[in-house]
Design a protein around this motif. Structure first.
Motif, PDB file in Angstrom:
ATOM      1  N   THR A 127       0.878  -1.154  -0.092  1.00 54.19           N
ATOM      2  CA  THR A 127       0.072   0.135  -0.014  1.00 54.19           C
ATOM      3  C   THR A 127       0.659   1.178  -0.026  1.00 54.19           C
ATOM      4  O   THR A 127       0.640   2.260  -0.714  1.00 54.19           O
ATOM      5  CB  THR A 127      -0.845  -0.065   1.368  1.00 54.19           C
ATOM      6  N   ASP A 128       1.894   1.135   0.749  1.00 50.06           N
ATOM      7  CA  ASP A 128       2.628   2.411   0.744  1.00 50.06           C
ATOM      8  C   ASP A 128       3.491   2.561  -0.574  1.00 50.06           C
ATOM      9  O   ASP A 128       3.603   3.763  -1.094  1.00 50.06           O
ATOM     10  CB  ASP A 128       4.056   2.256   1.783  1.00 50.06           C
ATOM     11  N   ALA A 129       3.893   1.708  -1.400  1.00 48.96           N
ATOM     12  CA  ALA A 129       4.624   1.481  -2.548  1.00 48.96           C
ATOM     13  C   ALA A 129       3.502   2.181  -3.552  1.00 48.96           C
ATOM     14  O   ALA A 129       3.690   3.018  -4.447  1.00 48.96           O
ATOM     15  CB  ALA A 129       4.899   0.100  -3.006  1.00 48.96           C
ATOM     16  N   LEU A 130       2.391   1.674  -3.435  1.00 46.33           N
ATOM     17  CA  LEU A 130       1.103   2.221  -4.380  1.00 46.33           C
ATOM     18  C   LEU A 130       0.809   3.605  -4.110  1.00 46.33           C
ATOM     19  O   LEU A 130       0.689   4.672  -5.069  1.00 46.33           O
ATOM     20  CB  LEU A 130      -0.093   1.478  -4.099  1.00 46.33           C
ATOM     21  N   ALA A 131       0.976   4.017  -2.864  1.00 49.10           N
ATOM     22  CA  ALA A 131       0.929   5.560  -2.495  1.00 49.10           C
ATOM     23  C   ALA A 131       1.855   6.424  -3.253  1.00 49.10           C
ATOM     24  O   ALA A 131       1.860   7.371  -3.757  1.00 49.10           O
ATOM     25  CB  ALA A 131       1.027   5.874  -1.093  1.00 49.10           C
ATOM     26  N   ILE A 132       3.125   5.912  -3.080  1.00 46.30           N
ATOM     27  CA  ILE A 132       4.359   6.578  -3.638  1.00 46.30           C
ATOM     28  C   ILE A 132       4.290   6.557  -5.099  1.00 46.30           C
ATOM     29  O   ILE A 132       4.482   7.668  -5.885  1.00 46.30           O
ATOM     30  CB  ILE A 132       5.616   5.981  -3.281  1.00 46.30           C
ATOM     31  N   ASP A 133       3.865   5.647  -5.883  1.00 42.17           N
ATOM     32  CA  ASP A 133       3.680   5.664  -7.063  1.00 42.17           C
ATOM     33  C   ASP A 133       2.608   6.476  -7.722  1.00 42.17           C
ATOM     34  O   ASP A 133       2.748   7.170  -8.910  1.00 42.17           O
ATOM     35  CB  ASP A 133       2.986   4.037  -7.787  1.00 42.17           C
TER      36      ASP A 133
END
Length: 415
Positions: A127-133
């Motif tokens: 989820t964190d990676a999706l937010a950064i993306d």
């Protein structure tokens, strides 16, 4: 829902995912912790349970490169990790419901919770990676505030319901319910897509998986971690959660054992404090965008330190329901205010080429910091250190991250 379509979709979709993240944490870190204290678990026992449950959070540095490597699914870059982590945690809840009991040792309960949090940490990294993306630079602060607020509401709602279920129906039934709830959420997130080209559900990859990228990710991460600013940021993360780790394993004992609170009342007030914290997190995120996260972190960290000092001095006055409730709410509000700014700072300094890995490294360090605090409280309690002295120690430790972030602020200005 397509996250790439609009700012509203991104914020709404990510907030839903953060809400889901909070569900198992409300059960484990609030309702179960308070209930175990009420049936005779001391600070040392709680420290064992919570530190074992928290260990998987430190695995995020190993999970992050996998999330960055395996991202060519037709479902999207991050969605498969989110989907299967929820399925995994659902299965663990179902299996654990047959074994979990207060008659088990602290070690056995901790190992049960370890597996639940392992899948939750995978969900967190993805989820964190999706937010950064998906988030742009000018929306990260307020979006992090909204996401942390949503997570906080998830924790709070789950804590209240879990407390009621455990006290009125039973621990086994509570775990069964959370298993079904996570199963439902795994189906719900199929509706969220990163962009129009993604499929709802697919086990196929758009390109061949290159595991050599996993090695390259660590190499790139090592090169980024050598930067002076990033070294200071890691230092901040290492020091920032020690006092809170000590507080989390001590708070139930402080209220239930020392001040004769009922465990369900404590969980309800702590949950209410989280709702206040959710609103404050949005403010913290907004101020991080408009001013800068450094100032927000420094002010909130100093305020938290003095709250711990007040608890150390006036420990016995917490038996008063209103005074005790106010203390819980203030700590929750300041913690959320601090966390929103910390997330904004860490996410803003994460490079998109290895974003999941870099952010996961920082969050792993933060969670390790919490484990250090939990074990420290357990060791001090084992050596008969009083609660007031424990909270005075928290007061002193709370200034360590302030020194680090202040130095980092001036280094960033020079560069």
């Amino acid at each position: 829902m397509y996250l790439s379509n609009s700012r509203f979709n991104r914020r709404a979709g990510l907030s839903v995912l953060y809400f889901i993240q909070g569900i198992p944490q409300g059960l484990i870190y609030f309702a179960l912790l308070d209930w175990l204290t009420s049936v005779g678990f001391g600070i040392s026992d709680i420290a064992i349970v919570m530190s074992l449950a928290s260990i998987p959070w430190t695995f995020k540095i190993l999970i992050g490169p996998f999330v960055d490597t395996l991202k060519s699914s037709k479902m999207g870059k991050r969605k498969p990790w989110i989907f299967f982590s929820l399925l995994g945690s659902s299965l663990v809840f179902f299996i654990s419901s047959n074994y979990i009991s207060y008659e088990l040792s602290a070690l056995s309960i901790g190992l049960c919770l370890f597996t639940v949090i392992l899948f939750t940490s995978i969900l967190d990294v993805a989820t964190d990676a999706l937010a950064i993306d998906t988030l742009s630079n000018d929306e990260r602060g307020i979006s992090n505030g909204l996401m942390w607020a949503s997570r906080t509401i998830g924790v709070s709602s789950a804590a209240v319901f879990a407390s009621f279920t455990i006290n009125e129906i039973g621990l086994k039934e509570a775990f069964l319910f959370f298993g079904f709830l996570n199963l439902f959420f795994s189906l719900l997130i199929l509706l969220i897509r990163e962009n129009r080209s993604n499929q709802f559900l697919s086990l196929k990859f758009t390109s061949k998986i290159k595991f050599s990228y996993y090695k390259k990710t660590f190499f790139d991460l090592y090169n980024i971690a050598k930067a002076p600013v990033f070294i200071l940021l890691m230092g901040f993360c290492l020091l920032s959660n020690i006092s809170f780790g000590m507080h989390y394993v001590s708070v139930s004992n402080l209220f239930i054992v020392s001040n004769n609170w009922d465990n369900s009342n404590l969980t309800e007030i702590r949950s209410f404090g989280l709702y206040i914290g959710a609103a404050v997190a949005i403010v913290g995120g907004y101020l991080s965008d408009r001013i800068n996260p450094y100032r927000v972190i420094i002010v909130s960290q100093i305020m938290i330190a003095f709250v711990f000092l007040m608890i150390a001095i006036f420990e016995n006055n917490i038996s008063n329901f209103y005074i005790g409730s106010l203390v819980i709410i203030i700590i929750s509000a300041l913690g959320s205010f601090l966390m929103a700014a910390s997330l904004s700072l860490c996410m803003g300094l994460s490079k998109t080429s290895v974003a999941a890995s870099q952010f996961a490294l920082l969050m792993s360090i933060r969670h390790f910091s919490r484990i250090v605090g939990e074990w420290s409280a357990g060791i001090l309690d084992y050596n008969d250190v009083s609660l007031s002295n424990l909270y005075f120690t928290m007061f002193l430790i709370s200034f360590l991250p302030v020194i680090t972030i202040y130095r980092m602020k001036h280094l960033v200005k020079k560069t």
